[in-house]
Design an enzyme around this catalytic site. Structure first.
Site, PDB file in Angstrom:
ATOM      1  N   PRO A   2       0.782  -1.255   0.169  1.00 19.70           N
ATOM      2  CA  PRO A   2      -0.005  -0.097   0.021  1.00 19.70           C
ATOM      3  C   PRO A   2       0.796   1.234  -0.006  1.00 19.70           C
ATOM      4  O   PRO A   2       1.771   1.378   0.728  1.00 19.70           O
ATOM      5  CB  PRO A   2      -0.569  -0.032   1.226  1.00 19.70           C
ATOM      6  CG  PRO A   2      -0.369  -1.186   1.928  1.00 19.70           C
ATOM      7  CD  PRO A   2       0.720  -2.027   1.159  1.00 19.70           C
ATOM      8  N   GLU A   3       0.300   2.069  -0.914  1.00 19.97           N
ATOM      9  CA  GLU A   3       1.140   3.403  -0.798  1.00 19.97           C
ATOM     10  C   GLU A   3       0.109   4.545  -0.611  1.00 19.97           C
ATOM     11  O   GLU A   3      -0.933   4.016  -0.003  1.00 19.97           O
ATOM     12  CB  GLU A   3       1.711   3.618  -2.284  1.00 19.97           C
ATOM     13  CG  GLU A   3       2.855   2.572  -2.810  1.00 19.97           C
ATOM     14  CD  GLU A   3       3.339   2.880  -4.012  1.00 19.97           C
ATOM     15  OE1 GLU A   3       3.383   4.021  -4.500  1.00 19.97           O
ATOM     16  OE2 GLU A   3       3.790   1.999  -4.634  1.00 19.97           O
ATOM     17  N   HIS A  94      -2.352 -14.964   9.317  1.00 15.98           N
ATOM     18  CA  HIS A  94      -1.518 -13.796   9.629  1.00 15.98           C
ATOM     19  C   HIS A  94      -2.577 -12.668   9.980  1.00 15.98           C
ATOM     20  O   HIS A  94      -1.994 -11.578   9.733  1.00 15.98           O
ATOM     21  CB  HIS A  94      -0.889 -13.438   8.358  1.00 15.98           C
ATOM     22  CG  HIS A  94      -0.250 -14.471   7.493  1.00 15.98           C
ATOM     23  ND1 HIS A  94       0.845 -15.104   7.973  1.00 15.98           N
ATOM     24  CD2 HIS A  94      -0.462 -15.185   6.375  1.00 15.98           C
ATOM     25  CE1 HIS A  94       1.207 -16.023   7.131  1.00 15.98           C
ATOM     26  NE2 HIS A  94       0.443 -15.984   6.266  1.00 15.98           N
ATOM     27  N   ARG A 113       3.676 -10.741   5.662  1.00 12.68           N
ATOM     28  CA  ARG A 113       5.077 -10.506   5.475  1.00 12.68           C
ATOM     29  C   ARG A 113       5.708  -9.771   6.853  1.00 12.68           C
ATOM     30  O   ARG A 113       6.702  -9.756   7.074  1.00 12.68           O
ATOM     31  CB  ARG A 113       5.591  -9.728   4.414  1.00 12.68           C
ATOM     32  CG  ARG A 113       5.562 -10.622   3.322  1.00 12.68           C
ATOM     33  CD  ARG A 113       5.940 -10.091   1.895  1.00 12.68           C
ATOM     34  NE  ARG A 113       5.156 -10.352   0.925  1.00 12.68           N
ATOM     35  CZ  ARG A 113       5.304  -9.859  -0.243  1.00 12.68           C
ATOM     36  NH1 ARG A 113       6.291  -8.962  -0.660  1.00 12.68           N
ATOM     37  NH2 ARG A 113       4.351 -10.575  -1.269  1.00 12.68           N
ATOM     38  N   LYS A 158      21.494  16.740  -3.749  1.00 14.57           N
ATOM     39  CA  LYS A 158      21.323  15.164  -3.751  1.00 14.57           C
ATOM     40  C   LYS A 158      22.041  14.634  -5.131  1.00 14.57           C
ATOM     41  O   LYS A 158      21.595  15.042  -6.034  1.00 14.57           O
ATOM     42  CB  LYS A 158      19.922  14.449  -3.685  1.00 14.57           C
ATOM     43  CG  LYS A 158      19.648  14.683  -2.235  1.00 14.57           C
ATOM     44  CD  LYS A 158      18.218  14.009  -1.959  1.00 14.57           C
ATOM     45  CE  LYS A 158      17.590  13.606  -0.681  1.00 14.57           C
ATOM     46  NZ  LYS A 158      18.474  12.809  -0.023  1.00 14.57           N
TER      47      LYS A 158
END
Length: 282
Positions: A2-3, A94, A113, A158
């Site tokens: 999920p973003e 899970h 996970r 950067k």
DNA sequence: CGTAACTCCTGATGGC
DNA sequence: TGCCATCAGGAGTTAC
């Protein structure tokens, strides 16, 4: 995985089905995910009323009426499901946390996970993991210029690729691998470009592309929520048509409209797959 | 300080 | 059909 749009969709679902409800049962089935689940989670949640839900980047915050806030991250495989509670409830595989409300709803946190996390912090403070987080990327049009200047200045410092920079939550909150690939495609910027080579004008294109892709995805997520009982972020993804993500060796759609045939390339950057069209993206 | 490597974890996939 | 290797990836932490 999920973003921001998926997390936003889940947050809205939770909001609609759990707000103002009182927690009457808490069952924690595991002692740690990415980090230990606080031992006092049960006692903090028990008998608390849920005031509201907010989102910060990819985190969901549950604000309780006892001056405590629950911080939740879904990691890569996490989801939260709300459904009416009945006695024949079978624990999902899970499922690490089950919460019941007085009003009869059952909230499950499921994460195969276990890259997600659940934590508690006082509502009048900022969680340590949120302190250095970059600004939210969804902003009104009137702030595009300001946001672009901010981002441009950061990028100038950067050397790493623009792809890596956009994934950095300290720079911008909420973007993950898929949306960065898609935003860079829309902005026609190569993911391989060093951050400090991106011009202000190009930064503006990126900012616009991020808006476009995130707004579209949230819309798709919202419309794909069959009802607010299910808060399953994956459904949002299924509705989206990706241009480049996962499309290695497929034709670039933008090139096709120009009568050209270019195949989408895949490469690895900082251990993650990047998908791009090296004709469109420069 | 910035950057890259490392780490957690399970399920899906591909090769033999 | 089974088994192993590989990959997927968010993001904090550690090392340089």
């Amino acid at each position: 995985m999920p973003e921001l749009p998926e997390v936003e969709t889940i947050k809205r679902g939770l909001e609609q089905s759990l707000i103002n409800q009182t927690i009457v049962s808490v069952k924690c089935h595991r002692d740690h995910l990415r980090i230990p689940i606080p031992k006092n989670l049960d006692s903090v949640l028990m008998n608390a009323q849920i005031i509201n839900f907010t989102r910060r980047g990819k985190y969901i915050l549950i604000h309780l009426n006892n001056q405590q806030t629950i911080l939740i991250h879904l990691g890569m495989s996490g989801k939260m499901i709300v459904r009416p509670h009945n006695s024949s409830y079978i624990l999902q595989k899970h499922e690490h946390l089950t919460v019941l409300t007085k009003e009869g709803q059952c909230l499950s946190y499921i994460d195969p996970r276990r890259f997600g996390m659940i934590d508690i912090f006082p509502s009048n403070q900022t969680h340590r993991l949120l302190v250095r987080m970059g600004p939210e990327p969804i902003i009104p049009k009137t702030k595009y210029s300001q946001f672009s200047s901010y981002l441009y200045n950061q990028l100038q410092k950067k050397k790493q690729s623009i792809k890596s920079s956009l994934l950095d939550q300290h720079l911008i909150a909420g973007l993950g691998n898929i949306y960065v690939c898609e935003a860079l495609f829309l902005a026609e910027i190569s993911p391989l470009r060093p951050s400090n080579s991106i011009t202000l004008e190009e930064t503006f294109h990126i900012v616009k592309a991020i808006q476009t892709i995130l707004t579209k995805a949230i819309k798709a997520g919202g419309s794909s929520m069959r009802d607010y009982v299910h808060s399953d972020g994956k459904r949002g993804y299924f509705q989206m048509q990706w241009n480049v993500y996962g499309k290695e060796k497929e034709n670039c759609s933008k090139c096709l409209t120009k009568g050209k045939k270019t195949l989408i390339k895949r490469t690895t950057q900082a251990g993650r797959s990047s998908f791009y069209c090296d004709t469109c993206q420069r």
